[in-house]
Design a protein around this motif. Structure first.
Motif, PDB file in Angstrom:
ATOM      1  N   UNK A 158       0.931  -1.166   0.047  1.00  0.00           N
ATOM      2  CA  UNK A 158      -0.029   0.085   0.144  1.00  0.00           C
ATOM      3  C   UNK A 158       0.862   1.040  -0.105  1.00  0.00           C
ATOM      4  N   UNK A 159       0.422   2.205  -0.587  1.00  0.00           N
ATOM      5  CA  UNK A 159       1.277   3.448  -0.841  1.00  0.00           C
ATOM      6  C   UNK A 159       0.395   4.799  -0.632  1.00  0.00           C
ATOM      7  N   UNK A 160       0.929   5.704   0.076  1.00  0.00           N
ATOM      8  CA  UNK A 160      -0.026   6.744   0.019  1.00  0.00           C
ATOM      9  C   UNK A 160       1.045   7.919  -0.009  1.00  0.00           C
ATOM     10  N   UNK A 161       0.698   9.024  -0.860  1.00  0.00           N
ATOM     11  CA  UNK A 161       1.665  10.274  -0.924  1.00  0.00           C
ATOM     12  C   UNK A 161       0.825  11.292  -1.485  1.00  0.00           C
ATOM     13  N   UNK A 162       1.275  12.617  -0.973  1.00  0.00           N
ATOM     14  CA  UNK A 162       0.971  14.004  -1.110  1.00  0.00           C
ATOM     15  C   UNK A 162       1.384  14.372  -2.493  1.00  0.00           C
ATOM     16  N   UNK A 163       0.705  15.420  -2.990  1.00  0.00           N
ATOM     17  CA  UNK A 163       1.410  15.677  -4.370  1.00  0.00           C
ATOM     18  C   UNK A 163       0.738  17.229  -4.503  1.00  0.00           C
ATOM     19  N   UNK A 164       1.544  18.299  -5.041  1.00  0.00           N
ATOM     20  CA  UNK A 164       1.315  19.513  -5.119  1.00  0.00           C
ATOM     21  C   UNK A 164       1.157  19.735  -6.684  1.00  0.00           C
ATOM     22  N   UNK A 216      -6.667   3.884  -5.259  1.00  0.00           N
ATOM     23  CA  UNK A 216      -8.107   3.588  -4.697  1.00  0.00           C
ATOM     24  C   UNK A 216      -8.597   4.677  -4.125  1.00  0.00           C
ATOM     25  N   UNK A 217      -7.970   5.871  -3.957  1.00  0.00           N
ATOM     26  CA  UNK A 217      -8.375   7.106  -3.254  1.00  0.00           C
ATOM     27  C   UNK A 217      -7.676   8.298  -3.709  1.00  0.00           C
ATOM     28  N   UNK A 218      -8.289   9.252  -3.991  1.00  0.00           N
ATOM     29  CA  UNK A 218      -7.680  10.656  -4.583  1.00  0.00           C
ATOM     30  C   UNK A 218      -8.586  11.738  -3.751  1.00  0.00           C
ATOM     31  N   UNK A 219      -7.724  12.369  -2.823  1.00  0.00           N
ATOM     32  CA  UNK A 219      -8.540  13.577  -2.078  1.00  0.00           C
ATOM     33  C   UNK A 219      -7.646  14.987  -2.127  1.00  0.00           C
ATOM     34  N   UNK A 255      -0.561  22.872  -7.859  1.00  0.00           N
ATOM     35  CA  UNK A 255      -0.367  24.249  -7.850  1.00  0.00           C
ATOM     36  C   UNK A 255       0.084  24.795  -6.629  1.00  0.00           C
ATOM     37  N   UNK A 256       0.221  26.078  -6.633  1.00  0.00           N
ATOM     38  CA  UNK A 256       0.478  26.707  -5.079  1.00  0.00           C
ATOM     39  C   UNK A 256      -0.664  26.475  -4.215  1.00  0.00           C
ATOM     40  N   UNK A 257      -1.706  26.336  -4.591  1.00  0.00           N
ATOM     41  CA  UNK A 257      -2.766  26.071  -3.704  1.00  0.00           C
ATOM     42  C   UNK A 257      -3.595  24.948  -3.846  1.00  0.00           C
ATOM     43  N   UNK A 258      -3.197  23.905  -4.636  1.00  0.00           N
ATOM     44  CA  UNK A 258      -3.882  22.802  -4.609  1.00  0.00           C
ATOM     45  C   UNK A 258      -2.749  21.343  -4.318  1.00  0.00           C
ATOM     46  N   UNK A 259      -3.483  20.833  -3.185  1.00  0.00           N
ATOM     47  CA  UNK A 259      -2.772  19.573  -3.093  1.00  0.00           C
ATOM     48  C   UNK A 259      -3.646  18.346  -2.999  1.00  0.00           C
ATOM     49  N   UNK A 260      -3.147  17.130  -3.198  1.00  0.00           N
ATOM     50  CA  UNK A 260      -3.864  16.028  -3.600  1.00  0.00           C
ATOM     51  C   UNK A 260      -3.126  14.953  -2.735  1.00  0.00           C
ATOM     52  N   UNK A 261      -4.048  13.918  -2.122  1.00  0.00           N
ATOM     53  CA  UNK A 261      -3.558  12.686  -1.512  1.00  0.00           C
ATOM     54  C   UNK A 261      -3.935  11.695  -2.138  1.00  0.00           C
ATOM     55  N   UNK A 262      -3.076  10.673  -2.600  1.00  0.00           N
ATOM     56  CA  UNK A 262      -3.252   9.632  -3.420  1.00  0.00           C
ATOM     57  C   UNK A 262      -2.815   8.276  -2.749  1.00  0.00           C
ATOM     58  N   UNK A 293      -1.579  14.129   8.803  1.00  0.00           N
ATOM     59  CA  UNK A 293      -2.050  12.972   9.512  1.00  0.00           C
ATOM     60  C   UNK A 293      -3.448  12.917  10.177  1.00  0.00           C
ATOM     61  N   UNK A 294      -3.702  13.826  10.748  1.00  0.00           N
ATOM     62  CA  UNK A 294      -4.999  13.885  11.524  1.00  0.00           C
ATOM     63  C   UNK A 294      -6.267  14.069  10.432  1.00  0.00           C
ATOM     64  N   UNK A 295      -6.067  14.913   9.450  1.00  0.00           N
ATOM     65  CA  UNK A 295      -6.867  14.712   8.549  1.00  0.00           C
ATOM     66  C   UNK A 295      -7.217  13.817   7.653  1.00  0.00           C
ATOM     67  N   UNK A 296      -5.958  12.896   7.365  1.00  0.00           N
ATOM     68  CA  UNK A 296      -5.985  11.760   6.599  1.00  0.00           C
ATOM     69  C   UNK A 296      -6.919  10.568   7.319  1.00  0.00           C
ATOM     70  N   UNK A 297      -6.442  10.475   8.611  1.00  0.00           N
ATOM     71  CA  UNK A 297      -7.095   9.685   9.424  1.00  0.00           C
ATOM     72  C   UNK A 297      -8.833   9.444   9.440  1.00  0.00           C
TER      73      UNK A 297
END
Length: 121
Positions: free
Chosen positions: A41-47, A77-80, A49-56, A86-90
């Motif tokens: 399983x992998x989870x990673x954040x990606x920017x 399996x997820x894009x947010x 743009x300056x104001x757009x971050x996604x976590x996959x 950590x707290x928001x992801x949980x």
């Protein structure tokens, strides 16, 4: 499914996606029923743009060896849309995390009426 909470995002059932991928592997290699399927399983954040971050969140079946490096064999399996916190992801990924815990506890998945061992990393 839409993720719970205030963030924009979607997820699909890890168990169902994993079952779909294992069905293909088992059909191509009927002797694989003796194998323990190792799932990364992998989870990673990606920017984006300056104001757009996604976590996959994605998974790969390590039994495929060299193919795990291929984008085709890494399954999202997820894009947010949210920062990597950590707290928001949980909270946001709670349904997905519950599936992971269940798979880790059972160490088994049913595919086409048969039980197969799985290890999650």
């Amino acid at each position: 499914f839409r993720v719970p909470g205030p963030h924009h995002g979607v997820y699909c059932s890890l168990t169902e996606r994993l079952r779909e991928e294992l069905e293909v592997i088992i059909q191509l290699n009927p002797d694989s029923h003796h194998e323990v399927f190792r799932i990364k399983l992998s989870g990673d954040g990606a920017s984006f743009s300056r104001c757009s971050n996604f976590f996959l969140v994605s998974f790969a079946i390590l039994n495929l060896e060299q193919r795990v490096l291929s984008p085709r064999d890494n399954h999202t399996v997820a894009v947010v849309k949210m920062p990597e916190c950590h707290d928001m992801l949980a909270t946001t990924l709670e349904p997905l995390l519950e599936e992971v815990k269940l798979l880790m506890d059972l160490q088994m998945i049913e595919v086409e009426g048969k039980q197969y061992k799985v290890e999650l990393f």
